[in-house]
Write a protein that holds these residues in place. Structure first.
Motif, PDB file in Angstrom:
ATOM      1  N   PHE A   1      -7.204  -7.790  -5.134  1.00 16.83           N
ATOM      2  CA  PHE A   1      -7.438  -7.820  -3.698  1.00 16.83           C
ATOM      3  C   PHE A   1      -7.856  -9.192  -3.216  1.00 16.83           C
ATOM      4  CE2 PHE A   1      -7.767  -3.514  -4.975  1.00 16.83           C
ATOM      5  CZ  PHE A   1      -7.199  -2.814  -3.935  1.00 16.83           C
ATOM      6  N   ARG A  48      -1.449   8.606  -9.535  1.00 16.59           N
ATOM      7  CA  ARG A  48      -2.668   8.180 -10.236  1.00 16.59           C
ATOM      8  C   ARG A  48      -2.348   7.613 -11.606  1.00 16.59           C
ATOM      9  NH1 ARG A  48      -5.708  12.466  -8.354  1.00 16.59           N
ATOM     10  NH2 ARG A  48      -5.659  13.600 -10.291  1.00 16.59           N
ATOM     11  N   MET A  93     -11.708  -9.527 -11.530  1.00 19.50           N
ATOM     12  CA  MET A  93     -10.711  -8.632 -10.937  1.00 19.50           C
ATOM     13  C   MET A  93      -9.378  -8.741 -11.674  1.00 19.50           C
ATOM     14  SD  MET A  93     -12.141  -6.963  -8.541  1.00 19.50           S
ATOM     15  CE  MET A  93     -10.639  -6.181  -7.988  1.00 19.50           C
ATOM     16  N   ARG A 153      -9.404   3.513  -6.340  1.00 19.34           N
ATOM     17  CA  ARG A 153      -8.246   4.356  -6.080  1.00 19.34           C
ATOM     18  C   ARG A 153      -6.978   3.676  -6.584  1.00 19.34           C
ATOM     19  NH1 ARG A 153      -8.813   8.341  -1.823  1.00 19.34           N
ATOM     20  NH2 ARG A 153     -10.547   7.319  -0.800  1.00 19.34           N
ATOM     21  N   MET A 154      -6.931   2.382  -6.307  1.00 21.47           N
ATOM     22  CA  MET A 154      -5.785   1.596  -6.711  1.00 21.47           C
ATOM     23  C   MET A 154      -5.677   1.550  -8.223  1.00 21.47           C
ATOM     24  SD  MET A 154      -3.449   0.058  -5.257  1.00 21.47           S
ATOM     25  CE  MET A 154      -3.728  -0.783  -3.726  1.00 21.47           C
ATOM     26  N   ALA A 155      -6.827   1.664  -8.892  1.00 22.82           N
ATOM     27  CA  ALA A 155      -6.812   1.619 -10.350  1.00 22.82           C
ATOM     28  C   ALA A 155      -6.564   3.002 -10.938  1.00 22.82           C
ATOM     29  CB  ALA A 155      -8.126   1.049 -10.871  1.00 22.82           C
ATOM     30  N   GLY A 156      -6.280   3.969 -10.076  1.00 26.61           N
ATOM     31  CA  GLY A 156      -5.882   5.275 -10.572  1.00 26.61           C
ATOM     32  C   GLY A 156      -7.011   6.266 -10.797  1.00 26.61           C
ATOM     33  N   ALA A 157      -8.202   6.028 -10.185  1.00 25.28           N
ATOM     34  CA  ALA A 157      -9.307   6.959 -10.359  1.00 25.28           C
ATOM     35  C   ALA A 157      -9.063   8.214  -9.522  1.00 25.28           C
ATOM     36  CB  ALA A 157     -10.617   6.292  -9.941  1.00 25.28           C
ATOM     37  N   ALA A 189     -10.306  -0.133  -4.326  1.00 22.74           N
ATOM     38  CA  ALA A 189      -9.881  -0.735  -5.591  1.00 22.74           C
ATOM     39  C   ALA A 189      -9.859   0.299  -6.706  1.00 22.74           C
ATOM     40  CB  ALA A 189     -10.810  -1.888  -5.958  1.00 22.74           C
ATOM     41  N   LEU A 244     -11.964   1.976 -16.851  1.00 20.35           N
ATOM     42  CA  LEU A 244     -10.537   1.793 -16.613  1.00 20.35           C
ATOM     43  C   LEU A 244      -9.740   1.959 -17.911  1.00 20.35           C
ATOM     44  CD1 LEU A 244      -8.971   0.921 -14.073  1.00 20.35           C
ATOM     45  CD2 LEU A 244      -9.025  -1.395 -14.945  1.00 20.35           C
ATOM     46  N   GLN A 304     -15.675   1.108   1.631  1.00 22.74           N
ATOM     47  CA  GLN A 304     -15.873  -0.137   0.889  1.00 22.74           C
ATOM     48  C   GLN A 304     -14.626  -0.491   0.085  1.00 22.74           C
ATOM     49  OE1 GLN A 304     -18.739  -2.088   0.940  1.00 22.74           O
ATOM     50  NE2 GLN A 304     -19.254  -0.742   2.637  1.00 22.74           N
ATOM     51  N   PRO A 305     -14.327  -1.781  -0.010  1.00 22.63           N
ATOM     52  CA  PRO A 305     -13.137  -2.195  -0.768  1.00 22.63           C
ATOM     53  C   PRO A 305     -13.156  -1.749  -2.223  1.00 22.63           C
ATOM     54  CG  PRO A 305     -13.979  -4.008   0.537  1.00 22.63           C
ATOM     55  CD  PRO A 305     -14.971  -2.902   0.678  1.00 22.63           C
ATOM     56  N   TYR A 306     -14.343  -1.632  -2.822  1.00 22.94           N
ATOM     57  CA  TYR A 306     -14.332  -1.260  -4.232  1.00 22.94           C
ATOM     58  C   TYR A 306     -13.916   0.184  -4.449  1.00 22.94           C
ATOM     59  CZ  TYR A 306     -19.166   0.200  -3.232  1.00 22.94           C
ATOM     60  OH  TYR A 306     -20.285   0.757  -2.684  1.00 22.94           O
ATOM     61  N   THR A 333      -9.737   5.528 -19.101  1.00 21.68           N
ATOM     62  CA  THR A 333      -8.887   6.404 -18.294  1.00 21.68           C
ATOM     63  C   THR A 333      -7.418   6.217 -18.648  1.00 21.68           C
ATOM     64  OG1 THR A 333     -10.461   6.075 -16.511  1.00 21.68           O
ATOM     65  CG2 THR A 333      -8.387   7.128 -15.932  1.00 21.68           C
ATOM     66  N   HIS A 334      -6.995   4.952 -18.686  1.00 17.49           N
ATOM     67  CA  HIS A 334      -5.556   4.724 -18.773  1.00 17.49           C
ATOM     68  C   HIS A 334      -5.039   4.535 -20.179  1.00 17.49           C
ATOM     69  CE1 HIS A 334      -4.898   4.843 -14.584  1.00 17.49           C
ATOM     70  NE2 HIS A 334      -5.742   3.869 -14.325  1.00 17.49           N
ATOM     71  N   ARG A 355      -0.818   4.025 -10.828  1.00 12.75           N
ATOM     72  CA  ARG A 355      -1.809   3.044 -10.363  1.00 12.75           C
ATOM     73  C   ARG A 355      -2.699   2.609 -11.505  1.00 12.75           C
ATOM     74  NH1 ARG A 355      -4.249   6.904  -5.983  1.00 12.75           N
ATOM     75  NH2 ARG A 355      -2.453   7.179  -4.632  1.00 12.75           N
ATOM     76  N   GLY A 356      -2.922   1.337 -11.592  1.00 13.25           N
ATOM     77  CA  GLY A 356      -3.834   0.832 -12.609  1.00 13.25           C
ATOM     78  C   GLY A 356      -3.142   0.673 -13.950  1.00 13.25           C
ATOM     79  N   MET A 374       1.991   2.189  -3.382  1.00 16.02           N
ATOM     80  CA  MET A 374       0.938   2.798  -4.183  1.00 16.02           C
ATOM     81  C   MET A 374       0.496   4.144  -3.609  1.00 16.02           C
ATOM     82  SD  MET A 374       0.392   0.429  -6.448  1.00 16.02           S
ATOM     83  CE  MET A 374      -1.211   0.055  -7.130  1.00 16.02           C
ATOM     84  N   LEU A 393       0.843  -1.199   0.000  1.00 13.37           N
ATOM     85  CA  LEU A 393       0.000   0.000   0.000  1.00 13.37           C
ATOM     86  C   LEU A 393       0.878   1.248   0.000  1.00 13.37           C
ATOM     87  CD1 LEU A 393      -2.951  -0.895   2.409  1.00 13.37           C
ATOM     88  CD2 LEU A 393      -2.992  -0.706  -0.067  1.00 13.37           C
ATOM     89  N   LEU A 414      -1.178   4.617  -0.828  1.00 14.53           N
ATOM     90  CA  LEU A 414      -2.571   4.476  -0.389  1.00 14.53           C
ATOM     91  C   LEU A 414      -2.684   4.149   1.093  1.00 14.53           C
ATOM     92  CD1 LEU A 414      -4.112   2.533  -3.386  1.00 14.53           C
ATOM     93  CD2 LEU A 414      -4.664   4.823  -2.646  1.00 14.53           C
ATOM     94  N   MET A 473      -3.440  -3.991  -9.096  1.00 13.93           N
ATOM     95  CA  MET A 473      -3.533  -4.769  -7.871  1.00 13.93           C
ATOM     96  C   MET A 473      -4.793  -5.629  -7.851  1.00 13.93           C
ATOM     97  SD  MET A 473      -2.751  -3.450  -4.110  1.00 13.93           S
ATOM     98  CE  MET A 473      -2.900  -4.513  -2.694  1.00 13.93           C
ATOM     99  N   THR A 489     -16.225  -8.018  -2.508  1.00 12.01           N
ATOM    100  CA  THR A 489     -16.492  -6.622  -2.171  1.00 12.01           C
ATOM    101  C   THR A 489     -15.642  -5.633  -2.959  1.00 12.01           C
ATOM    102  OG1 THR A 489     -14.919  -6.826  -0.367  1.00 12.01           O
ATOM    103  CG2 THR A 489     -17.226  -7.110   0.188  1.00 12.01           C
ATOM    104  N   ALA A 490     -14.737  -6.136  -3.786  1.00 15.46           N
ATOM    105  CA  ALA A 490     -13.828  -5.223  -4.470  1.00 15.46           C
ATOM    106  C   ALA A 490     -14.396  -4.705  -5.791  1.00 15.46           C
ATOM    107  CB  ALA A 490     -12.475  -5.887  -4.707  1.00 15.46           C
ATOM    108  N   LEU A 491     -15.622  -5.120  -6.133  1.00 16.22           N
ATOM    109  CA  LEU A 491     -16.285  -4.584  -7.322  1.00 16.22           C
ATOM    110  C   LEU A 491     -17.482  -3.755  -6.871  1.00 16.22           C
ATOM    111  CD1 LEU A 491     -16.195  -7.819  -9.471  1.00 16.22           C
ATOM    112  CD2 LEU A 491     -15.082  -5.684 -10.069  1.00 16.22           C
TER     113      LEU A 491
END
Lengths: 267, 296
Positions: free
Chosen positions: A100, A89, A168, B194-198, B192, A120, B187-189, A123-124, A92-93, A53, A50, A55, A98, A105-107
C-alpha cells in the motif's frame, strides 16, 4: 499469461446517481513481467486493482472478466470477477499480494511485526510457528533490514517510514505470490528512500520471478521498473504499450501532456 | 559467534511472542498498578479468609456489646451495630457478595458486550442496524420494573441479581465497542489484512479486538464500581441481598442512618469499598497503558 483482464468495467451506485469509475479496461500480465499503470488521482487505477481482489466498497458493480492462471499447469484458470469470498481469500496474499501507499498505517500498531508475518505464513503456507519465524526473519533480511532477528520483535511504531515499507514488502512477498500489486509504494517516502525501496522490490522479483503491477503517477518510476505501461485517464485506458513506445512515441495527446508536465528521470 | 547470537534472538522471538507476555512486563513496571494489585489481593484474601478467623458470625447478636466502638477488648475489632452484630465479620461477608457481584457481572457484560458490539460494527449494514436497534429497545425498557417483575416471577436469589445487572450492563459496552469497531474497521491495516487473505473472524480476533483492549479494560474498571454500587441500590430497595446477609453497599446504607451515634458503621465499610474501587481504577489505568504498545 498470468493475469488476463478483459473489458473490466466498474461503477458505483451512489445517492447522487451512478458514477462510472472504470470503462472497458483490458490488459494482461505475463509471469515475471512488470507492468505500470499511470494516471492522475481519480483515473480509476486503484479501483481497478481493488476490483481484481474483490475488495471494492459494497455499492460497486463490476463486470467484465479477470482470469488468473492456475497455479498448476493443466488446471482451469480462476475468474476473479464475481468469485466467491472463499476463493478470493485463497488468492489474496498467497497468489496476489499487495503493497500500500502509506506504510505508516498499513501495519496493525498493536501487533509485533513477527506476529503479523507469522500469521500470514501460517495461514497461506501452513507453516509451524518455528518454521514461520525462520522464514519471516529470512524475508526481513532479504529486504535488507539490519539485525532482522532482533527487529522482527519490534512494534510498527519502532520503525521509520522507509523501514515499514520494507516490512510491508517482506510481508507481501513472504508467501511467494505470483503477482505483486504495488499501489503507489513510494509516494509517502523520501526520494532517497524511494530508490532503495524500488531496488529491493526489483531484486526480490528477480529472485522469485514475481510479476509486478505498479500503480503510480510518477512516470520516472515506471520507466525505471516496468517493461510495459498503461496510461489511464478518467476511467479510460488512453495508452498501452512498451515503455519505449509510451515514452518516445506516445499516441495519445494526454500521454504527451503527461510527459511534458513531469520531469523525466530517463528516456 | 554472530550466528549463535542470532540463533538466540530467534529462539527468544519465538517464545516471547504474545501481546499478553509483553503487556505483563510493562504492567510490572507500573508501581501504582502493582501496589493496587497487592492491596486488592489483600482485600480479597481478607474477605475470603476473614470470617473463619473470628469466633463471631455475621448474623448472631452480642447483647453485651450493642453499638460497641472498635476495640480489641470484646473481640469486636471493627465494633458492632445496633443489634450487636460484629462488624468485622459482616464487612468480610459483605465484601464477598460485593466483589462477586462486581467481578462476575462485569465479566458477563464484557463477554456479551464485546462479542455483540464487535460483530455488529464489523458486519455493518442491515445486520448492524438490527443488532443496535435491539440494544436501543432493551435500553428503553424501564430497568427497575424489569427487575421487580423478575423477582416476582422467579423469586429472590443471588443468581437472579447477577442476571438482572448483567442484562443491563452489557448494553453500554456493546455500544462503545461497536462505535470503536467502526473506526478501526476503516484503518488501512484492516484493509491490508483483508488483502492478505484474512477471514472475517481472523480480522475481528487479530486486528479489531487487540485494538479495542485499552478501551475495554478502562470500561470494565468503570463497570465494576458501577455494578457494586448498583447492587447496593437494589439491596436498599429490598430486591438484592436480604438481612441478615449483607454487602458493602447495604452496610454503608445502614451506616448512613447511624452516622451520628456510631460513625464506624459508615466509615469502615466505606474504606473497604473505596480502597477496592481505587485499586480497580489504578489497575485499569495500568492495564490500558500496558496494552498499548505505542505508549512507552
Amino acid at each position: 499469461m498470468l493475469l488476463d483482464v478483459q473489458n473490466l468495467k466498474i461503477d458505483f451506485e451512489t445517492h447522487a446517481g451512478r458514477v462510472d469509475a472504470v470503462h472497458d479496461l483490458s490488459f494482461s500480465i505475463d509471469r515475471g513481467e512488470a507492468v505500470g499503470i499511470v494516471g492522475e488521482s481519480g483515473s480509476g487505477k486503484s479501483q481497478s486493482v481493488l476490483a481484481l481482489m474483490g475488495l471494492l466498497a459494497g455499492n460497486a458493480r463490476v463486470s467484465g472478466s479477470a482470469k488468473l492462471a492456475s497455479a498448476q499447469a493443466g488446471e482451469p484458470s480462476i475468474e476473479l470477477v464475481g468469485a466467491k469470498p472463499r476463493v478470493l481469500r485463497r488468492v489474496r496474499g498467497a497468489r496476489i499480494a499487495m503493497i500500500f501507499q502509506d506504510p505508516m498505517t498499513a501495519l496493525n500498531p498493536h501487533l509485533k511485526i513477527s506476529t503479523q508475518m507469522i500469521e500470514l505464513l501460517r495461514t497461506h503456507r501452513g507453516m509451524g510457528r518455528r518454521e514461520a519465524m525462520k522464514a519471516a526473519i529470512e524475508m526481513m533480511e532479504a529486504v535488507r533490514i539490519p539485525e532482522a532477528a532482533r527487529r522482527i520483535k519490534y512494534y510498527p511504531h519502532q520503525f521509520s517510514g522507509g523501514m515499514r515499507q520494507r516490512v510491508m514488502i517482506a510481508m507481501a512477498l513472504s508467501c511467494e505470490p505470483e503477482l505483486l500489486i504495488a499501489d503507489e509504494p513510494t509516494t509517502a517516502l523520501d526520494v532517497t528512500v524511494q530508490d532503495e525501496i524500488l531496488d529491493v522490490i526489483a531484486e526480490l522479483r528477480e529472485r522469485t520471478n514475481t510479476a509486478l503491477l505498479l500503480i503510480t503517477h510518477d512516470l520516472g518510476v515506471v520507466a525505471g521498473q516496468c517493461s510495459r505501461a498503461l496510461v489511464m485517464r478518467a476511467g479510460d485506458l488512453v495508452e498501452h504499450g512498451s515503455i519505449d513506445k509510451v515514452f518516445n512515441a506516445p499516441e495519445a495527446e494526454y500521454t504527451r501532456d503527461l510527459l511534458a508536465a513531469i520531469p523525466r528521470l530517463e528516456g | 559467534m554472530a550466528k549463535s547470537t542470532q540463533q538466540e534472538a530467534m529462539e527468544k522471538a519465538v517464545k516471547g511472542n504474545s501481546l499478553g507476555r509483553d503487556a505483563m512486563r510493562r504492567l510490572a513496571a507500573n508501581k501504582a498498578a502493582i501496589a493496587s494489585i497487592a492491596v486488592l489481593g489483600l482485600v480479597v484474601l481478607m474477605v475470603i479468609v476473614g470470617p473463619w478467623l473470628t469466633p463471631n458470625n455475621y448474623y448472631s447478636q452480642d447483647y453485651d456489646a450493642i453499638w460497641q466502638a472498635p476495640t480489641l477488648a470484646h473481640g469486636h475489632i471493627f465494633g458492632t451495630d445496633s443489634v450487636g452484630r460484629d462488624l468485622f465479620v459482616r464487612t468480610m461477608v459483605g465484601g464477598r457478595i460485593s466483589l462477586m457481584v462486581g467481578i462476575v457481572t462485569a465479566f458477563v457484560s464484557l463477554l456479551i458486550g464485546v462479542a455483540y458490539g464487535a460483530t455488529a460494527g464489523f458486519i455493518g449494514g442491515r445486520i448492524d442496524g438490527f443488532m443496535m436497534r435491539t440494544v436501543d429497545i432493551l435500553y428503553a425498557l424501564p430497568f427497575m420494573f424489569l427487575v421487580i417483575l423478575m423477582v416476582v416471577f422467579f423469586g429472590q436469589s443471588l443468581f437472579l441479581m447477577f442476571l438482572a445487572i448483567g442484562a443491563v450492563s452489557w448494553l453500554d459496552m456493546a455500544r462503545i465497542v461497536r462505535g470503536q469497531t467502526l473506526t478501526i474497521k476503516q484503518q488501512p491495516y484492516v484493509e491490508a489484512a483483508r488483502m492478505a487473505g484474512a477471514s472475517g473472524t481472523a480480522i475481528i480476533v487479530r486486528h479489531i479486538v487487540p485494538n479495542l483492549l485499552g478501551l475495554i479494560v478502562v470500561y470494565v474498571t468503570l463497570t465494576i464500581p458501577q455494578v457494586i454500587l448498583f447492587e447496593s441500590f437494589l439491596s436498599f430497595l429490598g430486591l438484592g441481598v436480604q438481612e441478615p446477609m449483607t454487602s458493602w453497599g447495604a452496610l454503608i446504607n445502614d451506616g448512613v442512618g447511624e452516622m451520628g451515634r456510631a460513625p464506624w458503621l459508615l466509615v469502615i465499610p466505606s474504606i473497604f469499598l473505596a480502597v477496592t474501587l481505587f485499586c480497580f481504577n489504578f489497575i485499569g489505568d495500568g492495564l490500558r497503558d500496558a496494552l498499548d504498545p505505542n505508549d512507552r
